[in-house]
Scaffold this active site. Structure first.
Site, PDB file in Angstrom:
ATOM      1  N   GLU A 109      54.336  33.848  37.392  1.00 58.11           N
ATOM      2  CA  GLU A 109      53.501  35.045  37.387  1.00 58.11           C
ATOM      3  C   GLU A 109      53.184  35.512  35.970  1.00 58.11           C
ATOM      4  O   GLU A 109      54.096  35.700  35.154  1.00 58.11           O
ATOM      5  CB  GLU A 109      54.270  36.149  38.136  1.00 58.11           C
ATOM      6  CG  GLU A 109      53.499  37.394  38.381  1.00 58.11           C
ATOM      7  CD  GLU A 109      52.307  37.174  39.279  1.00 58.11           C
ATOM      8  OE1 GLU A 109      52.413  36.445  40.280  1.00 58.11           O
ATOM      9  OE2 GLU A 109      51.247  37.735  38.983  1.00 58.11           O
ATOM     10  N   ASP A 110      51.910  35.690  35.679  1.00 55.07           N
ATOM     11  CA  ASP A 110      51.467  36.303  34.433  1.00 55.07           C
ATOM     12  C   ASP A 110      52.010  35.634  33.171  1.00 55.07           C
ATOM     13  O   ASP A 110      52.437  36.295  32.211  1.00 55.07           O
ATOM     14  CB  ASP A 110      51.773  37.814  34.432  1.00 55.07           C
ATOM     15  CG  ASP A 110      50.739  38.570  35.262  1.00 55.07           C
ATOM     16  OD1 ASP A 110      49.839  37.900  35.824  1.00 55.07           O
ATOM     17  OD2 ASP A 110      50.802  39.800  35.349  1.00 55.07           O
ATOM     18  N   TYR A 134      51.417  48.585  43.044  1.00 59.03           N
ATOM     19  CA  TYR A 134      50.794  47.346  42.560  1.00 59.03           C
ATOM     20  C   TYR A 134      49.623  47.761  41.676  1.00 59.03           C
ATOM     21  O   TYR A 134      49.625  48.838  41.093  1.00 59.03           O
ATOM     22  CB  TYR A 134      50.388  46.560  43.814  1.00 59.03           C
ATOM     23  CG  TYR A 134      49.936  45.146  43.605  1.00 59.03           C
ATOM     24  CD1 TYR A 134      50.662  44.235  42.839  1.00 59.03           C
ATOM     25  CD2 TYR A 134      48.771  44.697  44.232  1.00 59.03           C
ATOM     26  CE1 TYR A 134      50.234  42.934  42.693  1.00 59.03           C
ATOM     27  CE2 TYR A 134      48.344  43.388  44.094  1.00 59.03           C
ATOM     28  CZ  TYR A 134      49.075  42.516  43.318  1.00 59.03           C
ATOM     29  OH  TYR A 134      48.647  41.223  43.173  1.00 59.03           O
ATOM     30  N   ASP A 158      50.403  32.271  40.894  1.00 55.12           N
ATOM     31  CA  ASP A 158      49.529  33.178  41.629  1.00 55.12           C
ATOM     32  C   ASP A 158      48.246  33.491  40.869  1.00 55.12           C
ATOM     33  O   ASP A 158      47.187  33.659  41.471  1.00 55.12           O
ATOM     34  CB  ASP A 158      50.288  34.461  41.949  1.00 55.12           C
ATOM     35  CG  ASP A 158      49.517  35.313  42.916  1.00 55.12           C
ATOM     36  OD1 ASP A 158      49.025  34.766  43.914  1.00 55.12           O
ATOM     37  OD2 ASP A 158      49.361  36.526  42.667  1.00 55.12           O
ATOM     38  N   ASP A 159      48.338  33.565  39.538  1.00 55.58           N
ATOM     39  CA  ASP A 159      47.138  33.906  38.754  1.00 55.58           C
ATOM     40  C   ASP A 159      46.096  32.804  38.870  1.00 55.58           C
ATOM     41  O   ASP A 159      44.897  33.069  38.825  1.00 55.58           O
ATOM     42  CB  ASP A 159      47.495  34.092  37.281  1.00 55.58           C
ATOM     43  CG  ASP A 159      48.643  35.061  37.137  1.00 55.58           C
ATOM     44  OD1 ASP A 159      48.492  36.200  37.586  1.00 55.58           O
ATOM     45  OD2 ASP A 159      49.703  34.656  36.632  1.00 55.58           O
ATOM     46  N   ARG A 169      51.279  37.635  29.528  1.00 57.68           N
ATOM     47  CA  ARG A 169      49.885  37.988  29.860  1.00 57.68           C
ATOM     48  C   ARG A 169      49.902  38.856  31.112  1.00 57.68           C
ATOM     49  O   ARG A 169      49.653  38.389  32.211  1.00 57.68           O
ATOM     50  CB  ARG A 169      49.049  36.716  30.055  1.00 57.68           C
ATOM     51  CG  ARG A 169      47.570  36.957  29.948  1.00 57.68           C
ATOM     52  CD  ARG A 169      46.842  36.666  31.260  1.00 57.68           C
ATOM     53  NE  ARG A 169      47.363  37.468  32.357  1.00 57.68           N
ATOM     54  CZ  ARG A 169      46.987  37.356  33.617  1.00 57.68           C
ATOM     55  NH1 ARG A 169      46.140  36.469  33.972  1.00 57.68           N
ATOM     56  NH2 ARG A 169      47.495  38.132  34.578  1.00 57.68           N
ATOM     57  N   ASN A 226      41.564  42.866  36.135  1.00 56.40           N
ATOM     58  CA  ASN A 226      42.443  44.024  36.257  1.00 56.40           C
ATOM     59  C   ASN A 226      43.058  44.334  34.903  1.00 56.40           C
ATOM     60  O   ASN A 226      43.146  43.442  34.063  1.00 56.40           O
ATOM     61  CB  ASN A 226      43.588  43.712  37.233  1.00 56.40           C
ATOM     62  CG  ASN A 226      43.134  43.714  38.662  1.00 56.40           C
ATOM     63  OD1 ASN A 226      42.294  44.520  39.051  1.00 56.40           O
ATOM     64  ND2 ASN A 226      43.679  42.811  39.450  1.00 56.40           N
ATOM     65  N   LYS A 233      55.267  42.476  42.931  1.00 57.93           N
ATOM     66  CA  LYS A 233      54.830  41.381  43.810  1.00 57.93           C
ATOM     67  C   LYS A 233      55.829  41.164  44.948  1.00 57.93           C
ATOM     68  O   LYS A 233      55.455  40.967  46.099  1.00 57.93           O
ATOM     69  CB  LYS A 233      54.678  40.092  43.007  1.00 57.93           C
ATOM     70  CG  LYS A 233      53.532  40.144  42.014  1.00 57.93           C
ATOM     71  CD  LYS A 233      52.319  39.419  42.536  1.00 57.93           C
ATOM     72  CE  LYS A 233      51.125  39.697  41.652  1.00 57.93           C
ATOM     73  NZ  LYS A 233      50.048  38.769  41.728  1.00 57.93           N
TER      74      LYS A 233
HETATM   75  P1  NAD Z   1      42.951  34.189  30.585  1.00 57.39           P
HETATM   76  O1  NAD Z   1      43.199  34.804  29.272  1.00 57.39           O
HETATM   77  O2  NAD Z   1      43.563  32.876  30.906  1.00 57.39           O
HETATM   78  O3  NAD Z   1      41.356  34.022  30.791  1.00 57.39           O
HETATM   79  C1  NAD Z   1      40.383  34.898  30.295  1.00 57.39           C
HETATM   80  C2  NAD Z   1      39.181  34.067  29.903  1.00 57.39           C
HETATM   81  O4  NAD Z   1      38.134  34.953  29.536  1.00 57.39           O
HETATM   82  C3  NAD Z   1      39.455  33.141  28.730  1.00 57.39           C
HETATM   83  O5  NAD Z   1      38.962  31.853  28.973  1.00 57.39           O
HETATM   84  C4  NAD Z   1      38.710  33.826  27.606  1.00 57.39           C
HETATM   85  O6  NAD Z   1      38.266  32.908  26.606  1.00 57.39           O
HETATM   86  C5  NAD Z   1      37.559  34.450  28.357  1.00 57.39           C
HETATM   87  N1  NAD Z   1      36.922  35.512  27.587  1.00 57.39           N
HETATM   88  C6  NAD Z   1      37.494  36.438  26.810  1.00 57.39           C
HETATM   89  N2  NAD Z   1      36.560  37.196  26.223  1.00 57.39           N
HETATM   90  C7  NAD Z   1      35.377  36.733  26.643  1.00 57.39           C
HETATM   91  C8  NAD Z   1      34.039  37.122  26.392  1.00 57.39           C
HETATM   92  N3  NAD Z   1      33.743  38.133  25.582  1.00 57.39           N
HETATM   93  N4  NAD Z   1      33.059  36.421  26.991  1.00 57.39           N
HETATM   94  C9  NAD Z   1      33.343  35.399  27.822  1.00 57.39           C
HETATM   95  N5  NAD Z   1      34.592  34.998  28.100  1.00 57.39           N
HETATM   96  C10 NAD Z   1      35.594  35.669  27.521  1.00 57.39           C
HETATM   97  O7  NAD Z   1      43.375  35.272  31.650  1.00 57.39           O
HETATM   98  P2  NAD Z   1      43.428  35.089  33.234  1.00 57.39           P
HETATM   99  O8  NAD Z   1      44.828  34.891  33.664  1.00 57.39           O
HETATM  100  O9  NAD Z   1      42.439  34.095  33.670  1.00 57.39           O
HETATM  101  O10 NAD Z   1      43.003  36.560  33.714  1.00 57.39           O
HETATM  102  C11 NAD Z   1      41.711  37.058  33.406  1.00 57.39           C
HETATM  103  C12 NAD Z   1      41.479  38.351  34.158  1.00 57.39           C
HETATM  104  O11 NAD Z   1      41.459  38.083  35.558  1.00 57.39           O
HETATM  105  C13 NAD Z   1      42.561  39.411  33.940  1.00 57.39           C
HETATM  106  O12 NAD Z   1      41.974  40.659  33.664  1.00 57.39           O
HETATM  107  C14 NAD Z   1      43.294  39.461  35.235  1.00 57.39           C
HETATM  108  O13 NAD Z   1      43.748  40.756  35.535  1.00 57.39           O
HETATM  109  C15 NAD Z   1      42.217  39.068  36.205  1.00 57.39           C
HETATM  110  N6  NAD Z   1      42.826  38.563  37.446  1.00 57.39           N
HETATM  111  C16 NAD Z   1      42.504  39.217  38.585  1.00 57.39           C
HETATM  112  C17 NAD Z   1      43.094  38.812  39.778  1.00 57.39           C
HETATM  113  C18 NAD Z   1      42.748  39.496  41.076  1.00 57.39           C
HETATM  114  O14 NAD Z   1      43.456  39.328  42.045  1.00 57.39           O
HETATM  115  N7  NAD Z   1      41.682  40.249  41.147  1.00 57.39           N
HETATM  116  C19 NAD Z   1      44.009  37.775  39.783  1.00 57.39           C
HETATM  117  C20 NAD Z   1      44.301  37.119  38.576  1.00 57.39           C
HETATM  118  C21 NAD Z   1      43.702  37.525  37.402  1.00 57.39           C
END
Ligand code: NAD
Length: 554
Positions: free
Chosen positions: A242-243, A100, A265-266, A153, A414, A171
């Site tokens: 997912e993603d 994972y 899940d996201d 994504r 991540n 997953k």
């Molecule tokens: P997304 O693209 O929908 O959201 C990202 C957000 O960040 C957007 O709103 C974007 O405008 C904003 N952003 C980008 N650059 C920026 C900056 N310089 N300043 C401020 N905001 C900025 O993506 P997502 O699905 O929400 O995922 C985002 C991150 O969260 C990914 O890296 C993903 O791996 C992580 N995530 C982690 C987990 C976990 O279990 N830890 C779970 C889901 C997602």
């Protein structure tokens, strides 16, 4: 010998060895080898599963890079699933980062390099109009859990096209490892609507549909065809989205959540995991969330899900919607989110500063950026879901530490290359006072660093939905799942918010129980006579070899 031939089923012996669901490799007994015609196809030594585990872990450890180890594990999974899961169960904390996050990210980027055997379903756009028949022809009758992505994504790594298949495979492996879902009842799906990733389009090795992404009404119609085909072939199966890229993620969830048991899940899994982390950290810091501020950085699909659950939690504690919203702020690309100024997607509106306050917030001519917002709002909790590497730099962390005895800092993005900060840096810049949770596993210089990852939530959600027979997956299931996870915060383990990964099976059971109770309360699910706990325990598939003799299979 004659008797053995008679007993032999008409299954080809080589087909048995190539079916990962029944293959035991060297652990087939003499009797099974006689009966199934396996002599000569296997070396003479009859091994136990314990012996096979010892051999495989030694080979695994001899590889030097995580990616090589990933490829080895995928090969094992495609050869002998029982052994793969037995190895996972015994060495989970070592193997989880390989199967994972973070290694699965690299595996998606390099998926075409290591593609060897079919696993799951690749539904590419040129197959439109034929999905119903393709699903009808599949030899899988008992599918219960489907995980589907379009690969647009992948983690924080963007569009990986068909390489995104690595995520549903990973997953679903965790559904089996943590929640004991029979691997024969899981199905990874890659909905291949093309890719806009130039590197993949130009790569002669790319295994996906070499075409720019299909969008708009054509995309929607293809997804609709897929969902209808799933509902017809496997009524009652649960579908995890997912993603998907932000806008599709939200739209698909809204469109389908009442038509089949499905969740994203996201959005929802991340929200529940983050809420659980905040609840645990709140206890560790000795504060009451309702009296403090939370600041979220990066309000996209994951971030907006977190915002919604946080507001809901504060409302449950008796705050009005307005009061709850005042506790929570969000910063995105254009700074602090303010009504009428920079709300980019509907989910951000929930916590946007009211337009009546706009002049005050815009006093420096633009919306305050992250550090400026911290200085003005003084949050106790800082959560990162921006995918922006290094965004929580030294001034940001020091500002959090200046305003809080125990700042709570959760860089959740991540993989590691997208993380807002490394745990060791946060510890150093906060003089060891921060309570830290990171998206991928990390080692701090001192003290516990919790991996705040959805793996603590989604396997239990799936298990609870299957056990309760819920026809919908509700927001309250995630809120209660978060509380169930937070209740497992280990005593006497420093700043650990969640139990160690060795206990993920117990975590899944606890989350599943919370889901069953919500299904009973809100959806009329009827508990079995011996209770939900027993139903959950009885459902667990364990990675042990079953008797492969034909008489045992009938
Ligand atoms: P997304 O693209 O929908 O959201 C990202 C957000 O960040 C957007 O709103 C974007 O405008 C904003 N952003 C980008 N650059 C920026 C900056 N310089 N300043 C401020 N905001 C900025 O993506 P997502 O699905 O929400 O995922 C985002 C991150 O969260 C990914 O890296 C993903 O791996 C992580 N995530 C982690 C987990 C976990 O279990 N830890 C779970 C889901 C997602």
């Amino acid at each position: 010998m004659h008797q053995a031939r008679q007993n032999r089923t008409n299954r080809d012996a080589r087909a048995i060895l190539s079916d990962p669901l029944v293959n035991k490799g060297t652990a087939f007994t003499e009797e099974e080898r006689d009966s199934l015609g396996l002599h000569g196809l296997l070396p003479s030594h009859v091994s136990t599963i314990a012996g096979q585990i010892d051999r495989r872990i030694a080979v695994l450890r001899a590889f030097s890079t995580p990616f090589e180890k990933y490829a080895f594990l995928r090969d094992l999974q495609d050869t002998n699933e029982t052994l793969f899961y037995a190895l996972m169960a015994q060495y989970r904390s070592e193997l989880l980062p390989l199967v994972y996050t973070p290694t699965v990210g690299e595996a998606c980027v390099r998926f075409s390099e290591i593609y060897r055997r079919p696993r799951g379903l690749f539904l590419s756009y040129p197959l439109k109009g034929r999905l119903r028949q393709i699903l009808a022809d599949l030899p899988f009758d008992d599918v219960e859990v489907i995980c589907a992505t379009d690969g647009e994504r992948i983690l924080g790594l963007g569009d990986q096209g068909a390489g995104g298949m690595g995520i549903p495979i990973g997953k679903l492996s965790l559904y089996t490892d943590c929640a004991g879902i029979d691997p024969a009842r899981t199905l990874p799906v890659l909905i291949d609507t093309g890719t806009d990733n130039e590197a993949h389009l130009d790569n002669p090795l790319y295994v996906g549909w070499r075409h720019r992404r299909v969008r708009g009404a054509d995309y929607d119609a293809f997804i609709e065809e897929f969902v209808e085909a799933v509902r017809e072939r496997w009524p009652g199966a649960m579908l995890q989205w997912e993603d998907f890229a932000g806008p599709n993620a939200v739209t698909l969830l809204d469109r389908y959540r009442d038509r089949l048991p499905s969740f994203n899940d996201d959005i929802q899994g991340t929200a529940a995991t983050a809420l659980a982390a905040v609840l645990s950290a709140e206890r560790l810091a000795g504060i009451d969330l309702a009296e403090h501020k939370v600041l979220l950085f990066g309000a996209g699909a994951a971030g907006c899900g977190i915002l919604a659950l946080l507001v809901g939690e504060l409302e449950k504690r008796g705050l009005s919607r307005d009061a709850a919203r005042r506790c929570i702020h969000a910063v995105d690309r254009d700074g602090l989110i303010i009504e009428g100024i920079n709300v980019a997607i509907p989910g951000q509106a929930l916590v946007a500063r009211p337009s009546a306050e706009a002049d005050e917030w815009l006093s420096c001519g633009r919306a305050p950026r992250l550090l400026e917002t911290i200085e003005r709002v003084r949050p106790a909790v800082l959560i990162g879901t921006s995918g922006q590497f290094g965004a929580f730099d030294e001034p940001v962390v020091r500002a959090m530490a200046n305003h809080n005895e125990r700042p709570i800092i959760l860089p959740l993005s991540n993989p590691v290359t997208r993380s807002e900060a490394a745990a060791a840096d946060i510890q150093a810049w906060s003089d060891g006072r921060a309570i830290i949770g990171t998206g991928s596993p990390s080692n701090g210089a001192h003290g516990a660093v919790t991996q705040v990852n959805n793996v603590y939530i989604f396997p239990g959600i799936g298990l609870g939905v299957l056990v309760s027979g819920a026809t919908r997956i509700t927001d309250d299931m995630f809120a209660e799942a978060a509380k169930a996870l937070a209740s497992l915060q280990p005593e006497g383990s420093g700043d650990a918010m969640f139990p160690p990964s060795e206990q993920l099976a117990a975590v899944a059971d606890c989350v599943a129980l919370a889901v069953c109770r919500v299904a009973e309360r809100d959806l009329g699910a009827i508990p079995p006579l011996d209770g939900w706990e027993n139903a959950i325990a009885k459902r667990r598939w364990v990675p042990a070899y079953r008797d492969a003799l034909p008489s045992a299979q009938s």
